[in-house]
Design an enzyme around this catalytic site. Sequence first.
Site, PDB file in Angstrom:
ATOM      1  N   GLU A  58       0.831  -1.208   0.000  1.00 30.75           N
ATOM      2  CA  GLU A  58       0.000   0.000   0.000  1.00 30.75           C
ATOM      3  C   GLU A  58       0.867   1.260   0.000  1.00 30.75           C
ATOM      4  OE1 GLU A  58      -0.102  -2.612   1.923  1.00 30.75           O
ATOM      5  OE2 GLU A  58      -2.003  -2.882   2.950  1.00 30.75           O
ATOM      6  N   GLY A 307      14.073 -39.248   0.972  1.00 27.79           N
ATOM      7  CA  GLY A 307      13.877 -40.598   0.464  1.00 27.79           C
ATOM      8  C   GLY A 307      12.537 -41.170   0.912  1.00 27.79           C
TER       9      GLY A 307
HETATM   10  C1  AOF Z   1       0.058  -5.011   4.508  1.00 27.29           C
HETATM   11  N1  AOF Z   1       0.723  -4.852   3.342  1.00 27.29           N
HETATM   12  O1  AOF Z   1       2.385  -5.355   1.951  1.00 27.29           O
HETATM   13  C2  AOF Z   1       2.257  -6.551   3.967  1.00 27.29           C
HETATM   14  C3  AOF Z   1       1.521  -6.734   5.176  1.00 27.29           C
HETATM   15  O2  AOF Z   1       7.111  -6.057  10.107  1.00 27.29           O
HETATM   16  P1  AOF Z   1       6.229  -5.410   9.080  1.00 27.29           P
HETATM   17  O3  AOF Z   1       5.966  -3.949   9.370  1.00 27.29           O
HETATM   18  O4  AOF Z   1       6.673  -5.636   7.672  1.00 27.29           O
HETATM   19  O5  AOF Z   1       4.786  -6.094   9.239  1.00 27.29           O
HETATM   20  C4  AOF Z   1       4.616  -7.426   8.860  1.00 27.29           C
HETATM   21  C5  AOF Z   1       3.168  -7.790   9.018  1.00 27.29           C
HETATM   22  O6  AOF Z   1       2.362  -6.913   8.245  1.00 27.29           O
HETATM   23  C6  AOF Z   1       2.859  -9.191   8.506  1.00 27.29           C
HETATM   24  O7  AOF Z   1       2.949 -10.156   9.536  1.00 27.29           O
HETATM   25  C7  AOF Z   1       1.432  -9.043   7.997  1.00 27.29           C
HETATM   26  O8  AOF Z   1       0.503  -9.131   9.052  1.00 27.29           O
HETATM   27  C8  AOF Z   1       1.442  -7.637   7.463  1.00 27.29           C
HETATM   28  N2  AOF Z   1       1.910  -7.652   6.069  1.00 27.29           N
HETATM   29  N3  AOF Z   1       0.426  -5.965   5.379  1.00 27.29           N
HETATM   30  O9  AOF Z   1      -0.882  -4.277   4.783  1.00 27.29           O
HETATM   31  C9  AOF Z   1       1.800  -5.585   3.027  1.00 27.29           C
HETATM   32  N4  AOF Z   1       3.369  -7.286   3.697  1.00 27.29           N
HETATM   33 ZN    ZN Z   2       0.988  -2.697   5.986  1.00 26.56          ZN
END
Ligand code: AOF
Ligand code: ZN
Length: 374
Positions: A58, A307
Site C-alpha cells: 500500500e 527418500g
Molecule cells: C500489509 N501490506 O504489503 C504486507 C503486510 O514487520 P512489518 O511492518 O513488515 O509487518 C509485517 C506484518 O504486516 C505481517 O505479519 C502481515 O501481518 C502484514 N503484512 N500488510 O498491509 C503488506 N506485507
Molecule cells: Zn501494511
Amino acid sequence: MTDSFSRADHVFMARALLLAKKGRYTTDPNPRVGCVLVRDGAVVGEGWHRRAGEPHAERLALAEAGELAHGATAYVTLEPCCHYGRTPPCTLGLIEAGVSRVVAAMRDPNPRVSGEGLAQLREAGIEVVAGLLETDAAGLNPGFIKRMRGQGPYVRLKLGMSLDGRTAMANGESQWITGDAARRDVQRLRAASSAILTGIGTVIADDPSLNVRLKGSDLGLPEGLDLRQPLRVVMDSSARMSAAARMLGIPGQTLVYVGPQADGQALLEAGALVHPLQRDASGGLAWDALMQDLAGREVNEVLIEAGATLAGSALAAGVVDELIVYTAPHLMGDQARGLVHLPGIERLADRVPLRLEDMRAFGDDLRLSYRLIS
Ligand code: AOF
Ligand code: ZN
C-alpha cells in the site's frame, strides 16, 4: 461474504494479485501482497511488498500515486495492517492520503491485525469491502496463513518417480530420473520455500547442497533484489551428519534436529544450528515438535526433499499439506524401489487419499500436485 463486486473490481483485484505474486521469492517471512490504486477508472499507483523490513504494498502504491490517491479506491490482496511492525501501519497511510474506498481480498490472519485494520478504515469514514477473489489471495500465502493461525508451516512433499512409481533400482542405483526442465522447476520451488527439509539418509547417500542455484534474474527479480537461500533442515536423530557435509560449507544456514541424547557439538562447530527434539512412539524425531519449532523460527513454507522412508514418515504423521510428484517417462519395473515407505497399509481402507489440484508438463515429465485429504 455478502459484499458484491463490479466487473472493474475484479479486473483491478486480479492485477493486484499479479503484483503480489512478484514477491513469491523474496517477502519471506512476510506475506506476498499487492496493491492497486484506481481513480476515475484509471490506475494511479501500484505496489507489491518486496521484502520484510521494506515498505508494504500500500505504501509503495500511495507513493506512486501522490496527490492522485485522494478519492481513489485501493485494491489490496490482504487487509491493510494497523500495527507498528518493522514498518508503520498502512491504515494510517491510506487514511492520510484520502483514499475513499478499500477493497481487500482477505483478512490478515496475523492476530495483531485480523479485522482491526478494516475496522480502523471504516471508523475513518472509508467504504470498506472484503472477500473479492479471496481463494486466489489465500493461495499466495498458504504458509503465512497457516502459521499465523497457530497451525505450523505449510508443508510440500516433493517426489520424483518413473511412470510406474519407482525411484531407484533394487540395488540402490539411482540418478535424477527427471529432465532439465523439471529440475529447474524444483529450483523455483526451493526458491519460494522458507526451508528445505531432508533426512540423514539422504545426506549420507548424496551429500546434497539443498540450495538455490538459480540467479535472481532467472526468476524475474528486479535489479538489487537478491535471492534468499532457504533454511536447510536435516533430521538426524543420532547426530551422524559429517561436519564436512557439503551444505555446511556453502552460503545459507543449516539447522540439524537431533535426538535428546545425541551429541551435536561437532556440527555446532561446523556452523550448523543444532536443536534437540523428543522422539515419537516409533522412535523417530517428533514431527509435531519439529514443525512447532520451525514455526517459531518464522518458517512459512517447508519443502521436503527426502527418500522413501522420511517421506512415508511425514505422510503417516499427517504433516504434509501438498504432494508434488514429477513423473518421468520410463518404466523401472516392479523390482525397483517404491515411492514412499508406508508400512501400516494393508487394506484399501488404509490408503492415503489425495485430491488432484494441478498438472503440468515440463519437457517430457509431468508435474502432478495433490492436496492431502484429512
Ligand atoms: C500489509 N501490506 O504489503 C504486507 C503486510 O514487520 P512489518 O511492518 O513488515 O509487518 C509485517 C506484518 O504486516 C505481517 O505479519 C502481515 O501481518 C502484514 N503484512 N500488510 O498491509 C503488506 N506485507
Ligand atoms: Zn501494511
